[in-house]
Write a protein that holds these residues in place. Sequence first.
Motif, PDB file in Angstrom:
ATOM      1  N   LYS A   9       0.937  -1.298   0.025  1.00  0.00           N
ATOM      2  CA  LYS A   9      -0.028  -0.047  -0.010  1.00  0.00           C
ATOM      3  C   LYS A   9       0.899   1.299  -0.027  1.00  0.00           C
ATOM      4  O   LYS A   9       0.339   2.344  -0.592  1.00  0.00           O
ATOM      5  N   GLU A  10       1.935   1.305   0.646  1.00  0.00           N
ATOM      6  CA  GLU A  10       2.801   2.316   0.863  1.00  0.00           C
ATOM      7  C   GLU A  10       4.142   2.353   0.415  1.00  0.00           C
ATOM      8  O   GLU A  10       5.321   2.647   1.035  1.00  0.00           O
ATOM      9  N   GLU A  13       6.419   5.262   0.213  1.00  0.00           N
ATOM     10  CA  GLU A  13       7.160   5.718   1.378  1.00  0.00           C
ATOM     11  C   GLU A  13       8.110   4.747   1.932  1.00  0.00           C
ATOM     12  O   GLU A  13       9.176   5.016   2.458  1.00  0.00           O
TER      13      GLU A  13
END
Length: 425
Positions: A9-10, A13
């Motif tokens: 999802k990230e 990051e």
Amino acid sequence: MLDSKLLRKETKEVISNLKRRGFEFDETLWTKLESKRKALQGTTENQQAKLNELSKNIGIAKQNSEDTKDLEKMASELTATLKEQSNELDNLLEQIENFVLSIPNLIDHDVPDGEDETSNLELKKIGSPRVFDFPIKDHLDIGRSYEIDMEAGVKLTGSRFKVLRNDIAHLQRGLINFMIDTHVQEHGYEEVYVPYIVNKESLISTGQLPKFEEDLFKIDNKNDFYLTSTAEVPVTNLFRDEILNSENLPIKYVCHTPCFRSEAGSYGKDTKGIMRLHQFEKVELVQAVESSDSDEALEELTEHAENILKKLELPYRVVSLCSGDIGFSAAKTYDLEVWVPSQQAYREISSCSNFRAFQTRRMKARWKNNSDNKIELLNTLNGSALALSRTVLAILENYQESDGSVTIPDVLRNYLGKESILLPQ
RNA sequence: GGAGAGGUGGCUGAGUGGUUGAAAGCGCUCCCCUGCUAAGGGAGUAUAGGGUAAUCCCCUAUCGAGGGUUCGAAUCCCUCCCUCUCCGCCA
């Protein structure tokens, strides 16, 4: 191990965080593996569901003595294709598992940036190095080649092994007791004794494997046994596959073990003396805490390690490891560095780290929150308090006298039964 | 090391091929009953992965571990690990 949901999802990051520590995340490979997985896992599990249904129906039909030939034929075909697919899926999942296992932990936001140890951030300095009014010796000279006998170590085993005798062997033993007693009586730790040989699973759980096998001594191929490189491995693995109750947290263990390191990467560094050896003693602190408590726990655990140095009245400093120097499994690390007079430098004597859920995700170490009955991953922390060889070295050098003897720090006098050692013969 | 018996959910413990992720009991949670306590009645109570924004829902996996047989395995076969009992050995 990082949460694969977070990875999916990230991704951006995660990549930029990993980049800070110099880790290049192979995004192309990851996306490829993931999209393959998603498709293959979906179809495989669907087919499996179909087959399960079909098998169930065959069972029911047989009980009603109905003819099941057609159903069985269908199921048989399904089983064949499913076998191929699930093999393929297993391979893929293993690939993904290995990929994820080789990704280091994310680092905390307050970890200073930098490529190597020169960028570590000094947080504080405690005590001031003693000013000597005589020419100082290094620890090997103080050890008179008898009390610290490196040649005997070579004879018995090989380079980077030591033999201690007399006052210095006694000093090391006294220090072990002093450290453990302090942590138990003043800092609230429970003493544990653990095996010095661990299996592969334990080493994967704490992060030494699969990536750092060359740092370890493997002693048994049949069972995949290794000598422990740090008490962190056996002690933290006490939590493996456990679900702890919140009223039992935090759990704080102190443990003394020898540590065995092959140190393949550091030939040529600290070749003299007892600074860097294949076998050394260490007293280790390990904590398991709720995630909301782990920041505070790292500060506390570091203070416990510092307290040993303070009681021994050894000058030291605390540094926050920079993004490029921090270890594979750690989110944040404080190193304690003790003053070494012969080198006119501060040298690492303890490393205190917060691993957050990196290790516990690998080892399925969880706790049950009584307030909502939810199960969460524990956070683990550990720190040396302290490494024994280097503590012995620091005491010898910092407490040396002009006649070659060494004054014993006040707190150790009860443990040794004397005020000074290595008096001239 | 030899011989035998075993490894099932938080615990005890059924279950030798089919709607069993798993009976029953204990424990725990919630509700009802109850002046309080005790007793009683009802419901619920594993973990991991995936589908998803989702702790709802759906799917998959898991009965020591890994393989195999089968349409289907806790149950049958093979290998390994561990525990217990007895013998041997030993600090």
